[in-house]
Structures are given as structure tokens and as C-alpha cells.
Design a protein around this motif. Sequence first.
Motif, PDB file in Angstrom:
ATOM      1  N   THR A 116      38.522 -55.821 -34.511  1.00 41.11           N
ATOM      2  CA  THR A 116      37.984 -54.485 -34.220  1.00 41.11           C
ATOM      3  C   THR A 116      37.282 -53.849 -35.419  1.00 41.11           C
ATOM      4  O   THR A 116      36.560 -52.858 -35.251  1.00 41.11           O
ATOM      5  N   LYS A 136      33.755 -52.407 -18.966  1.00 38.92           N
ATOM      6  CA  LYS A 136      35.053 -51.827 -19.281  1.00 38.92           C
ATOM      7  C   LYS A 136      35.837 -52.777 -20.185  1.00 38.92           C
ATOM      8  O   LYS A 136      35.963 -53.960 -19.886  1.00 38.92           O
ATOM      9  N   VAL A 145      40.624 -49.365 -22.622  1.00 38.50           N
ATOM     10  CA  VAL A 145      40.410 -48.887 -23.992  1.00 38.50           C
ATOM     11  C   VAL A 145      39.103 -48.113 -24.113  1.00 38.50           C
ATOM     12  O   VAL A 145      39.048 -47.052 -24.725  1.00 38.50           O
ATOM     13  N   ASP A 146      38.048 -48.648 -23.525  1.00 41.62           N
ATOM     14  CA  ASP A 146      36.749 -47.995 -23.638  1.00 41.62           C
ATOM     15  C   ASP A 146      35.849 -48.426 -22.483  1.00 41.62           C
ATOM     16  O   ASP A 146      36.035 -49.504 -21.897  1.00 41.62           O
ATOM     17  N   THR A 147      34.899 -47.560 -22.146  1.00 48.08           N
ATOM     18  CA  THR A 147      33.924 -47.855 -21.104  1.00 48.08           C
ATOM     19  C   THR A 147      32.526 -47.692 -21.681  1.00 48.08           C
ATOM     20  O   THR A 147      32.214 -46.654 -22.277  1.00 48.08           O
ATOM     21  N   ILE A 148      31.705 -48.713 -21.517  1.00 49.83           N
ATOM     22  CA  ILE A 148      30.346 -48.691 -22.045  1.00 49.83           C
ATOM     23  C   ILE A 148      29.384 -48.553 -20.869  1.00 49.83           C
ATOM     24  O   ILE A 148      29.368 -49.396 -19.966  1.00 49.83           O
ATOM     25  N   TRP A 162      30.501 -53.275 -28.387  1.00 53.60           N
ATOM     26  CA  TRP A 162      31.663 -52.393 -28.481  1.00 53.60           C
ATOM     27  C   TRP A 162      32.014 -52.266 -29.950  1.00 53.60           C
ATOM     28  O   TRP A 162      32.150 -53.252 -30.673  1.00 53.60           O
ATOM     29  N   GLN A 165      36.465 -49.363 -31.118  1.00 52.22           N
ATOM     30  CA  GLN A 165      37.214 -48.111 -31.087  1.00 52.22           C
ATOM     31  C   GLN A 165      37.651 -47.759 -29.676  1.00 52.22           C
ATOM     32  O   GLN A 165      37.023 -48.152 -28.689  1.00 52.22           O
ATOM     33  N   ASN A 166      38.742 -46.992 -29.606  1.00 51.14           N
ATOM     34  CA  ASN A 166      39.189 -46.446 -28.332  1.00 51.14           C
ATOM     35  C   ASN A 166      38.226 -45.354 -27.895  1.00 51.14           C
ATOM     36  O   ASN A 166      37.375 -44.896 -28.668  1.00 51.14           O
ATOM     37  N   SER A 167      38.368 -44.920 -26.669  1.00 47.58           N
ATOM     38  CA  SER A 167      37.481 -43.870 -26.149  1.00 47.58           C
ATOM     39  C   SER A 167      37.632 -42.560 -26.912  1.00 47.58           C
ATOM     40  O   SER A 167      36.721 -41.726 -26.912  1.00 47.58           O
ATOM     41  N   ASP A 168      38.774 -42.372 -27.625  1.00 48.82           N
ATOM     42  CA  ASP A 168      38.984 -41.140 -28.396  1.00 48.82           C
ATOM     43  C   ASP A 168      38.446 -41.256 -29.822  1.00 48.82           C
ATOM     44  O   ASP A 168      38.605 -40.334 -30.637  1.00 48.82           O
TER      45      ASP A 168
END
Length: 232
Positions: A116, A136, A145-148, A162, A165-168
Motif C-alpha cells: 500500500t 471496488k 476499502v475504497d471505490t474508484i 488505487w 488508502q482507505n476511503s477516509d
Amino acid sequence: MTTTSSVGQSVLDQLQKTASSSNTGTTSKTGTASLGKDAFLQLLVTQMKNQDPLSPQDNTQFVSQLAQFSSLESMQNLSSTVDTIASTYQSSQALQASSLVGRSVIVSSGSAVVDTTKGLTGSVVVPASNSSTTVKISDASGNLVDTIDLGAQAAGTTSFTWNGQNSDGTTAASGTYSVVATGTANGTATALSTYLPATVNSVTMGVSGAEMTLNLAGGSSVGLSKVQTIGI
């Protein structure tokens, strides 16, 4: 005087008899399980020496037996050549396999081992134009974890990245992540194929002409023909 018939069967009959004995698993009286070209020629010469001078062997039969001898020799030479080619191919395959270990490859996959701190770059195959395309990223436990969002895409192959990173905005832990891409056209969502990077840990050689298998980091395996790109 010994005649041709008293010497025994013709060379062809001897060949057929030997082949039959070999197929049934029996051993001939001389202890030989197969009749090679040297024995073939000895039988032919013996037959010529012991033929009846008053009724010599027909020329047509003699030429036919010579042709059989030539055919047998050609088949044995061909078999030897094929064995040599097979040995050379195996050596070439082994050399190719050793050069792939530790290399990065791009394969059709739904998961990848991700560092990561470096992120992940992959591609999505879009068979037809989509009004919305998303990727996703989920961790090994199945947590999203994340959506692109790739937006609308025309038919073809499009890349995505990606950042790890997490979505936050916090950095996710390194490990194995699944990647699921979907495309929406006319209100219908369709799963899309993804191509992701992987590192080759080892290679399994093919048996009996089968292609080699690449054993990738993360525990998955893929045939060499399924590899899209080989990197450094």
C-alpha cells in the motif's frame, strides 16, 4: 539344399511376429523384445543366401522388403530426432522458467498482493460502452476499502490506480486485496474482467508437452499463455 521356405517366414512376417510378441508382453527366444534395422537387414541377407537357386526370390518381393527396411530406418531416425527436439524444448523451457522467477507479470485476476505504500495499478476490460464504470477494492476479510469511479467508458481497456488508502484517506495495511469492476449500460450492471500485477514466486514445469504454470505471490497459479505482460 535349404530353401527359402525352410529358412522361415519372410522379413515382414518376422516383423509382425515380433511386434505381436512385444504387445502381449512375452519375450522372444533370443531375448530381444523388438526387431531393429540391423536385425532386419540380417534376416534379409540370410533369406537371400538360402534362397533356392532354381526358384529365386521374386524381384518384386525383394524390392518390397528393401523398401520396408528403408521405411524402418527412417522411422527410427525420425524418432531419434523427435526425442532430441523434445529434450531441447525442455531445456529451453527450464531456462525460460528460471528467468521468470521474481518478475512482475500482468494476469487476468480478481485479487492482488498490494504494497500500500506503492499503491496498485491495473486495467479493466470494457466490452461495450458503459455509462458508469466502477472498481471496488476490498480487503482479505471482504470489507470494502475504497471505490474508484472511472465514469463513462468506451469499449476497450482502461487503466485505474488505487493509492493504497482507505476511503477516509488513511493508508491501508499491505496484503491481499480483491478487485471487482462493474460497468453499467442501459441501467444494467455487468461484471468486468480485470488485469492485475503479480510477482512470480516459482514455476512448475509442464509435463508431456503441457505449458508451464506460474505460481504467483498470494497463492494463485496461472498458465504462461494467460500472462498479458511480463515486467521487470
